[in-house]
Design an enzyme around this catalytic site. Structure first.
Site, PDB file in Angstrom:
ATOM      1  N   GLU A 190      40.631 -66.527   6.346  1.00  0.00           N
ATOM      2  CA  GLU A 190      40.850 -67.312   7.583  1.00  0.00           C
ATOM      3  C   GLU A 190      42.182 -68.033   7.408  1.00  0.00           C
ATOM      4  O   GLU A 190      42.236 -69.111   6.841  1.00  0.00           O
ATOM      5  CB  GLU A 190      39.709 -68.324   7.776  1.00  0.00           C
ATOM      6  CG  GLU A 190      38.335 -67.714   7.969  1.00  0.00           C
ATOM      7  CD  GLU A 190      38.099 -67.200   9.385  1.00  0.00           C
ATOM      8  OE1 GLU A 190      38.981 -67.336  10.241  1.00  0.00           O
ATOM      9  OE2 GLU A 190      37.000 -66.662   9.621  1.00  0.00           O
TER      10      GLU A 190
ATOM     11  N   CYS B 271      44.041 -75.040  12.780  1.00  0.00           N
ATOM     12  CA  CYS B 271      44.488 -73.641  12.766  1.00  0.00           C
ATOM     13  C   CYS B 271      44.591 -73.134  14.203  1.00  0.00           C
ATOM     14  O   CYS B 271      45.361 -72.224  14.493  1.00  0.00           O
ATOM     15  CB  CYS B 271      43.544 -72.790  11.945  1.00  0.00           C
ATOM     16  SG  CYS B 271      41.831 -72.992  12.410  1.00  0.00           S
TER      17      CYS B 271
HETATM   18  P1  NAD Z   1      46.746 -73.839   1.398  1.00  0.00           P
HETATM   19  O1  NAD Z   1      46.911 -72.368   1.513  1.00  0.00           O
HETATM   20  O2  NAD Z   1      47.879 -74.623   0.855  1.00  0.00           O
HETATM   21  O3  NAD Z   1      45.484 -74.179   0.452  1.00  0.00           O
HETATM   22  C1  NAD Z   1      44.195 -73.645   0.678  1.00  0.00           C
HETATM   23  C2  NAD Z   1      43.421 -73.620  -0.630  1.00  0.00           C
HETATM   24  O4  NAD Z   1      43.979 -72.674  -1.547  1.00  0.00           O
HETATM   25  C3  NAD Z   1      43.408 -74.933  -1.376  1.00  0.00           C
HETATM   26  O5  NAD Z   1      42.087 -75.168  -1.805  1.00  0.00           O
HETATM   27  C4  NAD Z   1      44.360 -74.680  -2.533  1.00  0.00           C
HETATM   28  O6  NAD Z   1      44.143 -75.502  -3.658  1.00  0.00           O
HETATM   29  C5  NAD Z   1      44.089 -73.248  -2.849  1.00  0.00           C
HETATM   30  N1  NAD Z   1      45.132 -72.488  -3.566  1.00  0.00           N
HETATM   31  C6  NAD Z   1      46.473 -72.688  -3.588  1.00  0.00           C
HETATM   32  N2  NAD Z   1      47.084 -71.696  -4.295  1.00  0.00           N
HETATM   33  C7  NAD Z   1      46.105 -70.860  -4.719  1.00  0.00           C
HETATM   34  C8  NAD Z   1      46.095 -69.641  -5.456  1.00  0.00           C
HETATM   35  N3  NAD Z   1      47.208 -69.068  -5.902  1.00  0.00           N
HETATM   36  N4  NAD Z   1      44.911 -69.046  -5.690  1.00  0.00           N
HETATM   37  C9  NAD Z   1      43.758 -69.572  -5.209  1.00  0.00           C
HETATM   38  N5  NAD Z   1      43.709 -70.719  -4.504  1.00  0.00           N
HETATM   39  C10 NAD Z   1      44.866 -71.356  -4.258  1.00  0.00           C
HETATM   40  O7  NAD Z   1      46.325 -74.370   2.840  1.00  0.00           O
HETATM   41  P2  NAD Z   1      46.275 -75.858   3.428  1.00  0.00           P
HETATM   42  O8  NAD Z   1      47.659 -76.401   3.528  1.00  0.00           O
HETATM   43  O9  NAD Z   1      45.247 -76.663   2.721  1.00  0.00           O
HETATM   44  O10 NAD Z   1      45.707 -75.596   4.895  1.00  0.00           O
HETATM   45  C11 NAD Z   1      46.463 -75.358   6.049  1.00  0.00           C
HETATM   46  C12 NAD Z   1      46.433 -73.901   6.426  1.00  0.00           C
HETATM   47  O11 NAD Z   1      45.099 -73.451   6.575  1.00  0.00           O
HETATM   48  C13 NAD Z   1      47.109 -73.635   7.766  1.00  0.00           C
HETATM   49  O12 NAD Z   1      47.880 -72.464   7.659  1.00  0.00           O
HETATM   50  C14 NAD Z   1      45.931 -73.407   8.715  1.00  0.00           C
HETATM   51  O13 NAD Z   1      46.232 -72.626   9.839  1.00  0.00           O
HETATM   52  C15 NAD Z   1      44.966 -72.724   7.800  1.00  0.00           C
HETATM   53  N6  NAD Z   1      43.610 -72.814   8.325  1.00  0.00           N
HETATM   54  C16 NAD Z   1      43.051 -71.700   8.857  1.00  0.00           C
HETATM   55  C17 NAD Z   1      41.779 -71.753   9.415  1.00  0.00           C
HETATM   56  C18 NAD Z   1      41.152 -70.540  10.025  1.00  0.00           C
HETATM   57  O14 NAD Z   1      39.952 -70.561  10.249  1.00  0.00           O
HETATM   58  N7  NAD Z   1      41.887 -69.484  10.316  1.00  0.00           N
HETATM   59  C19 NAD Z   1      41.069 -72.966   9.399  1.00  0.00           C
HETATM   60  C20 NAD Z   1      41.660 -74.093   8.831  1.00  0.00           C
HETATM   61  C21 NAD Z   1      42.941 -74.003   8.295  1.00  0.00           C
END
Ligand code: NAD
Length: 513
Positions: free
Chosen positions: A265, A299
């Site tokens: 997502e 999102c």
């Molecule tokens: P992010 O990608 O920075 O982090 C998400 C998660 O991934 C965190 O828990 C982080 O610690 C972890 N992470 C980071 N690097 C990793 C790796 N290499 N391997 C595994 N895990 C890792 O996202 P964010 O800034 O917290 O959230 C914002 C983003 O999320 C926006 O792009 C938003 O659109 C998206 N989002 C999407 C939905 C959806 O349903 N499509 C819903 C909510 C948010």
């Protein structure tokens, strides 16, 4: 700690003077690095959390596997009854948890409580689902044979979540996964650890009261390394990842490399199209909420606004007035509509995006500044701009800046707006405003929006739990919550059973010696 923050944390028994254990696998622990939770409205440190060490992560995964082996034998309706109790426990803490979401993530109070309500709603859904995890009986071509498609529990589900929905995203996954008979292990965003700890404490109490191993809902807080350890573990069948496109790409490839399952997502870049015949009294508030609500950090936030020429000036004028009425402020104050951005890094993204708008000669109608607050905090003014052209190759249209900036383009024919809608890499949410049935037919059909969410006279932002939620293309094709989403949390067994006294081969194949 400020009295206000202290009172929110007191209500949830979070110890802000000492260290908070950030790992749960049936027991609360944590021997990794210390991580701080920072309030985006004030910059104050809310608590210090002991995160998961590499050993803590492996131990939690192993314990979750053990918990799964028990849970898969608990009848699904009984699992549903436990979910009902979790629902009640969450509902009783709705306001306190909602306050914590506002305090730690920065969204306004009504949205913080709304997020907890979403978890309550999906629990209701999962209670019903626990009595409707139906398989199928398929006619066999062979006499005396029957084919069954049986949904069995899958195993351990790793849930990695984003900062912007620190409660609901886990709720969507946990509820369906638990109903299906799986253990979950949750790796929340490193900047919202307290929300995950508070939610897990509520769930853990219910599990323990029902003599269910707490590792059925494990929690491992920490940064990227903890996420990588969960993603790479061959002992986790399904990784449900919610976050940015860039991290999602790495996660998707890593899990595919070990033949695991994923639900991705990822980022959205959502457009709203308003036709000349639209009811503007409905459309304009929806755009305002979609673009400005949650300070543009959903999102599904509206990031692109395509206006048909006849109403374009009028809509911009009315939006500018609405934008002038909002003052970014403390999200826990009742009258606030816009809270802070979640981090300083997001403020930088905001500044960079404004700089880019200026460099391409965009007209900025309103916004484009940092809003000073006595309390400090990451407050920015929601911004409405019109780049000179709709060049969907330019990053202003093609990337998701996770900040409250809305870009406007003007079109003559619906086909042009649909083309712009579809030309970006992402495909999460989209919205058309019209009273003409022919436009609706085009929009929701094969030549229409290619997003996962295709709304009509409803904005891009915010969804109910009943329909499957998710997006296409670089949003990752994942679906969660309602619809058929539950079918991803089980392993399907295709069982051909022979009740007869003969053993014919399929397709009439004759293999007699
Ligand atoms: P992010 O990608 O920075 O982090 C998400 C998660 O991934 C965190 O828990 C982080 O610690 C972890 N992470 C980071 N690097 C990793 C790796 N290499 N391997 C595994 N895990 C890792 O996202 P964010 O800034 O917290 O959230 C914002 C983003 O999320 C926006 O792009 C938003 O659109 C998206 N989002 C999407 C939905 C959806 O349903 N499509 C819903 C909510 C948010």
């Amino acid at each position: 700690l400020s009295t206000r923050a202290a009172s929110v944390l007191d209500k949830l028994d979070i110890d802000y003077n000492g260290e908070v254990a950030g790992v749960y696998d049936g027991q609360w622990k944590g021997s990794g690095d210390i991580m701080t939770s920072v309030c985006p409205s004030t910059g104050e440190v809310l608590a210090r959390i002991r995160t998961a060490s590499p050993e803590n992560v492996q131990e939690a995964i192993a314990k979750s596997r053990e918990a799964y082996k028990t849970l898969r034998n608990v009848p699904a309706p009984r699992r549903g009854e436990i979910l009902r109790q979790i629902r009640e426990a969450l509902a009783s803490k709705r306001e306190a948890l909602g306050d914590l979401v506002s305090l730690e993530m920065g969204k306004i109070k009504t949205e913080g409580s709304g997020e907890v309500q979403e978890f309550v709603d999906i629990c209701d859904y999962a209670v019903g689902l626990s009595r409707m995890l139906n398989g199928r009986i398929v006619p066999s071509e062979r006499p005396g044979h029957t084919i069954y498609e049986v949904p069995n529990p899958l195993g351990v589900v790793g849930v990695l979540s984003a900062f912007n929905f620190p409660v609901a995203v886990y709720g969507w996954n946990f509820s369906l996964s638990f109903a299906a008979g799986n253990a979950t292990i949750w790796k929340p965003s490193p900047s919202t650890p307290l929300c995950s700890i508070a939610v897990t404490r509520i769930i853990a109490k219910v599990l323990e009261a029902n003599s269910i191993d707490g590792a059925a809902a494990s929690l491992v807080t920490g940064g990227k390394d903890v996420g990588v350890a969960v993603v790479d573990s061959p002992k986790i069948e399904l990784i449900s990842f919610t976050g940015s496109e860039s991290v999602g790409r790495v996660v998707g490839q890593a899990v595919a490399g070990r033949f695991g399952k994923t639900i991705l997502e990822l980022g959205g870049n959502n457009a709203c199209i308003i036709m000349d015949d639209a009811d503007l009294d409905m459309a304009i508030p929806a755009v305002f909420f979609g673009a400005v609500g949650t300070a543009g950090q959903r999102c599904t936030s509206t990031r692109r606004l395509y206006l048909q020429r006849g109403i374009a000036d009028k809509v911009i004028e009315r939006l500018v007035k609405l934008y002038a009425s909002v003052k970014p402020n403390d999200p826990l104050i009742h009258s606030t509509l816009v809270g802070p951005l979640h981090t300083q890094a997001a403020v930088q993204t905001y500044n960079d995006t404004i700089d880019h708008l200026r460099s391409i000669g965009a007209e900025i109608f309103t916004g484009a500044n940092i809003v000073a607050q006595e309390t400090g905090g990451n407050f920015v003014a929601p911004t409405l701009a019109r780049p000179k052209t709709v060049n969907t190759q330019d990053k202003i249209w093609a990337t998701e800046a996770f900040v409250p900036i809305l870009n406007v383009g003007v079109f003559d024919e619906l086909d042009e707006a649909i083309k712009w809608n579809n030309e970006v890499p992402q495909g999460l949410s989209s919205s058309l405003w019209t009273r003409d049935l022919r436009n609706v037919g085009k929009w929701i059909g094969p030549n229409g929006s290619d997003a996962g969410i295709v709304n009509v006279n409803v904005g891009t932002s915010g969804a109910e739990i009943g329909a499957a939620f998710g997006g296409n293309k670089s949003t990752g094709w994942g679906r969660e919550s309602g619809g058929d989403a539950w079918k991803q949390y089980v392993r399907w067994s295709a069982c051909t059973v022979n009740y007869s006294d003969a053993a014919p081969l399929a397709q009439g194949v004759n293999f007699a010696a």
